[in-house]
Scaffold this active site. Structure first.
Site, PDB file in Angstrom:
ATOM      1  N   THR A   1       0.835  -1.198   0.000  1.00 29.41           N
ATOM      2  CA  THR A   1       0.000   0.000   0.000  1.00 29.41           C
ATOM      3  C   THR A   1       0.869   1.247   0.000  1.00 29.41           C
ATOM      4  O   THR A   1       2.077   1.195   0.246  1.00 29.41           O
ATOM      5  CB  THR A   1      -0.908   0.068   1.235  1.00 29.41           C
ATOM      6  N   ASP A   2       0.261   2.373  -0.243  1.00 28.06           N
ATOM      7  CA  ASP A   2       0.900   3.649   0.048  1.00 28.06           C
ATOM      8  C   ASP A   2       0.589   3.996   1.506  1.00 28.06           C
ATOM      9  O   ASP A   2      -0.113   3.262   2.207  1.00 28.06           O
ATOM     10  CB  ASP A   2       0.419   4.724  -0.913  1.00 28.06           C
ATOM     11  N   TRP A   3       1.078   5.114   1.950  1.00 25.92           N
ATOM     12  CA  TRP A   3       1.073   5.530   3.359  1.00 25.92           C
ATOM     13  C   TRP A   3      -0.341   5.536   3.950  1.00 25.92           C
ATOM     14  O   TRP A   3      -1.195   6.312   3.533  1.00 25.92           O
ATOM     15  CB  TRP A   3       1.696   6.911   3.449  1.00 25.92           C
ATOM     16  N   ALA A   4      -0.588   4.642   4.898  1.00 27.77           N
ATOM     17  CA  ALA A   4      -1.834   4.609   5.684  1.00 27.77           C
ATOM     18  C   ALA A   4      -3.091   4.418   4.845  1.00 27.77           C
ATOM     19  O   ALA A   4      -4.187   4.780   5.274  1.00 27.77           O
ATOM     20  CB  ALA A   4      -1.963   5.889   6.532  1.00 27.77           C
ATOM     21  N   ASP A   5      -2.956   3.815   3.672  1.00 27.35           N
ATOM     22  CA  ASP A   5      -4.110   3.810   2.770  1.00 27.35           C
ATOM     23  C   ASP A   5      -5.139   2.732   3.068  1.00 27.35           C
ATOM     24  O   ASP A   5      -6.245   2.792   2.512  1.00 27.35           O
ATOM     25  CB  ASP A   5      -3.641   3.717   1.319  1.00 27.35           C
TER      26      ASP A   5
END
Length: 766
Positions: free
Chosen positions: A307-311
């Site tokens: 994932t990307d950051w906190a997605d």
């Protein structure tokens, strides 16, 4: 012939060894999986940021100097079995020695204190060099690399970045960015290779080959695992703002956004990062059709999806398709996510996923598939045998040879957009005023993702390099150079906050010189902090340009920007215009050499430069965007009218194209069209030229065809008076298009091939 057989034998032997090693790794993975508990498997699917295990008041920052908190580290790696760590701490670059110390301590816990002794995989965004390492070599950002059109330099830059990233003990790089840079409003346009799918695919593969090696042997301690990002359609937002909704048809998704990712998957890239946004109402992190059916099944991607950051938590907290964090986890993992970049609250993710598996809401088969993919990358990186690499084994780190490669890329990327009356190159005896907010800034030369996320810490680390002002002073001597900013960025402010700075003094100095070098553009930004509401060059900088024009001295406009800010309000007043993009630590030196004739510019625009904020059409568009003035009825002011076209870029010499020939005028599917053109340097100085081959489908039955599309390009060097013949090959597959359902169509009909101002017509027959 004996030599060729020997080379073939060596290549086949390497491939055989590589395949054998991969098979052995698969066996080890299956053996490990049988030993792992559910908790250990979920831990491998979890990624935390470095501050979580650093000593500090909380998880969001660490004390300086950075040191690890043993209790936090034990809880994360031993109790929760965390499999990956990313990022730097306190948003600050570290030395290679410090990286080695920190990562070695993390790996020691992972490989000694855990039951199965599985090493963590460490990842960082190293998008134009080892961006979080002090002393590393900083290249131009990707948009500038695309302007160079130089495949060899792109690959070499990635090789150096991989080397210096490994010198930092980091084996995983969140790069390249393969998003299509279609929208000049978008805050991350400069992280892309621009607006053309073919250009992005070609340079993306070169970057992967540089990071991973031609044979994707990432176990080699000079290579890293690459991560393609951001799958898929990230830049195509309706509003032009980061992480906002997109509406992309099946045809557009496959025609424009997929090609670079498809080519990169076929090139063997080991990992991929997911688009943080929403396509057609569905967040991509919860999109089974894109992540599993398209990426894993159709494209046969065997690597790791992160994932990307906190997605994952964003599915609940921002996008509101999940009423709880736990439901968000279920949606993402079942859609095909293999690793969650948490990055802080890993307990919620781990505990929630364990509960979901026990409840039957996530199948163990899905967990095992994800863990296989994580372990596959770890084994391929040889982390089980060598969890860290030592900085002492990398003597070329920050070397002069590496710096020369960065300089070469900057010099070939800088693009001459306008040169009225051949004012450039300048004579070195000219008296010059250097002015503008970007004139004396290393921060703006580099852009974001440089020593820190937004690039604001660059001045702390890059003082040894030359700003534009300093490079010009070195070029022609301090006595011939005056400096006054006129406008400055507000220190500590957002990228768009500016102030007048010695404006009156600047205008007075302009009266005393022969020429003004006006350095305008943007301060550093990326992601949401870079969202904007006005594409025009800022009001302060526009006023500076217009005020200087009234003085009456010739102005050389230097653009130092991540996206094409509209300059039509003052463009006519500029004698010459040079686009530097974000050229890196050696951009000032390269620019000075171009301004004063030591280097002949050869960059070509990787995007369409708009003339107005409401006219941001890319060169890839439908014929209806070019409805000309109707006779005696309407004046279509908003016709396709860019300031500068995709592929535009001037030289200090002139090139002539002739003898555009084809081996046949009709062809069938499966046959090859051979294209050749002769290029001559008609001028008096050596130069480099990019030969672009475009095609135009004259008529298509399923959808309206694009006006034209780039199909091939090659950069050549020509001495004064020299001629060269450039050859390309095309097949029917190069001329296919996708219909409204996303199905590929190869259709009989006529096509126009275009090189420069020359055209040829070919016909595909049944």
């Amino acid at each position: 012939m004996i030599l060729k057989k020997g080379i073939l034998f060596i290549c086949l032997s390497f491939v055989t060894i590589h395949w054998t090693q991969a098979q052995a790794n698969e066996q080890k993975i299956e053996q490990l999986l049988k030993k792992m508990t559910l908790e250990e498997k979920v831990g491998q699917m979890t990624q935390i940021t470095l501050d979580v295990v650093g000593k500090g008041e909380d998880r969001f920052s660490s004390f300086e100097p950075l040191s690890l908190d043993k209790d936090s580290l034990k809880k994360a790696l031993v109790d929760y079995h965390i499999g990956s760590v990313l990022n730097t701490a306190n948003n600050r670059a570290l030395t290679p020695e410090k990286w080695y110390s920190i990562i070695s301590e993390i790996q020691h816990v992972a490989t000694n204190d855990t039951r199965l002794k599985i090493p963590i995989i460490y990842g960082v965004d190293e998008i134009h060099g080892a961006t979080y390492t002090v002393g590393a070599t900083m290249f131009p950002q990707q948009i500038g690399q695309a302007a160079s059109r130089n495949r060899d330099l792109v690959r070499k830059g990635a090789e150096i970045t991989a080397y210096e990233t490994r010198a930092s003990s980091i084996p995983w790089n969140f790069s390249p960015v393969l998003d299509l840079g279609l929208d000049p409003r978008f805050s991350r346009m400069w992280e892309s290779f621009g607006e053309d799918p073919y250009l992005g695919a070609q340079l993306g593969v070169e970057m992967i080959n540089g990071y991973e090696g031609i044979n994707n042997n990432i176990g080699d301690p000079k290579h890293v695992a690459s991560s393609l990002k951001h799958f898929l359609g990230y830049h195509a937002t309706v509003s032009g703002k980061d992480r906002t909704p997109s509406y992309i048809s099946p045809e557009a998704l496959r025609e424009y956004h997929l090609p670079a990712f498809k080519a990169a998957v076929e090139a063997g890239a080991h990992t991929i990062m997911i688009n943080s946004g929403i396509i057609n109402g569905v967040p991509v992190h919860a999109n089974y059709d894109l992540l599993t059916k398209l990426l894993k099944e159709e494209l046969n991607f065997k690597g790791l999806i992160v994932t990307d950051w906190a997605d994952i938590e964003n599915l609940h907290r921002r996008d509101r398709i999940a009423p709880t964090d736990k439901e968000a986890i279920r949606l993402a993992i079942n859609a095909g996510i293999d690793m969650s970049m948490v990055p802080y609250d890993y307990e919620t993710f781990c505990d929630g996923l364990i509960e979901l598996v026990k409840e039957g809401a996530v199948k163990m088969e899905r967990i095992d598939d994800a863990v296989r993919r994580v372990l596959r990358v770890k084994f391929a990186l040889n982390l089980f045998d060598r969890p860290t690499t030592h900085f002492k084994d990398y003597p070329d780190f920050g070397s002069k040879a590496f710096e020369k490669a960065a300089y070469d890329m900057a010099s070939e990327s800088i693009t001459l957009l306008k040169n009225s009356n051949d004012i450039l190159p300048l004579s070195k005896d000219k008296k010059v005023l250097v002015t503008g907010p970007n004139a004396n800034s290393m921060r703006t030369l580099n852009g974001a993702w440089t020593y820190s996320w937004q690039g604001e810490k660059t001045p702390e680390y890059a003082s040894e390099y030359n700003t534009i002002l300093e490079a010009i002073q070195n070029e022609i001597g301090d006595g011939n150079v005056m400096y006054s900013p006129g406008v400055s960025y507000i220190m500590g402010g957002k990228y768009y906050e500016e102030k007048y700075d010695q404006m009156e003094a600047t205008l007075k100095l302009a009266e005393e010189v022969d020429v003004v070098v006006l350095c305008l553009g943007e301060n550093t930004y990326t992601e949401k902090p870079g969202d904007m509401n006005d594409l025009y060059m800022s009001a302060y900088q526009t006023e500076l340009a217009l005020a200087l024009a009234k003085v009456g001295k010739p102005i050389i406009l230097i653009l130092n920007e991540g996206r094409p800010r509209v300059i039509s309000r003052f463009e006519l007043e500029m004698e010459a215009i040079v686009q530097t993009y974000l050229p890196g630590n050696f951009g000032g030196d390269a620019l000075a050499d171009i301004l004063f004739g030591d280097v002949n510019p050869s960059g070509k625009l990787p995007y369409t430069y708009p003339r107005y904020p409401n006219a941001t059409i890319s060169y890839i568009h439908k014929p209806s965007e070019e409805q000309k003035k109707a006779e005696g009825v309407y004046n279509y002011e908003a016709d396709y009218n860019p300031q500068f076209f995709f592929g535009h870029g001037l030289s200090y010499t002139d090139f002539e194209y002739s003898n555009f020939t084809l081996n046949k005028s009709t062809f069938r599917n499966g046959e090859v069209i051979e294209v050749s053109v002769e290029v001559k340097n008609k001028g008096k100085v050596a130069g480099k030229e990019v030969v672009h081959l475009f095609s135009s489908d004259l008529y298509a039955s399923k959808i309206t065809p694009d006006v034209k599309r780039l199909r091939r390009f090659e950069k050549i060097s020509l001495a004064a008076g020299e001629r060269k013949t450039v050859r390309f090959e095309l097949t029917a597959d190069d001329l296919k298009y996708f219909d409204a359902t996303g199905k590929a169509v190869i259709e009989a009909g006529e096509f126009e091939l275009i090189i420069g101002e020359l055209t040829q017509t070919i016909e595909l027959v049944d």
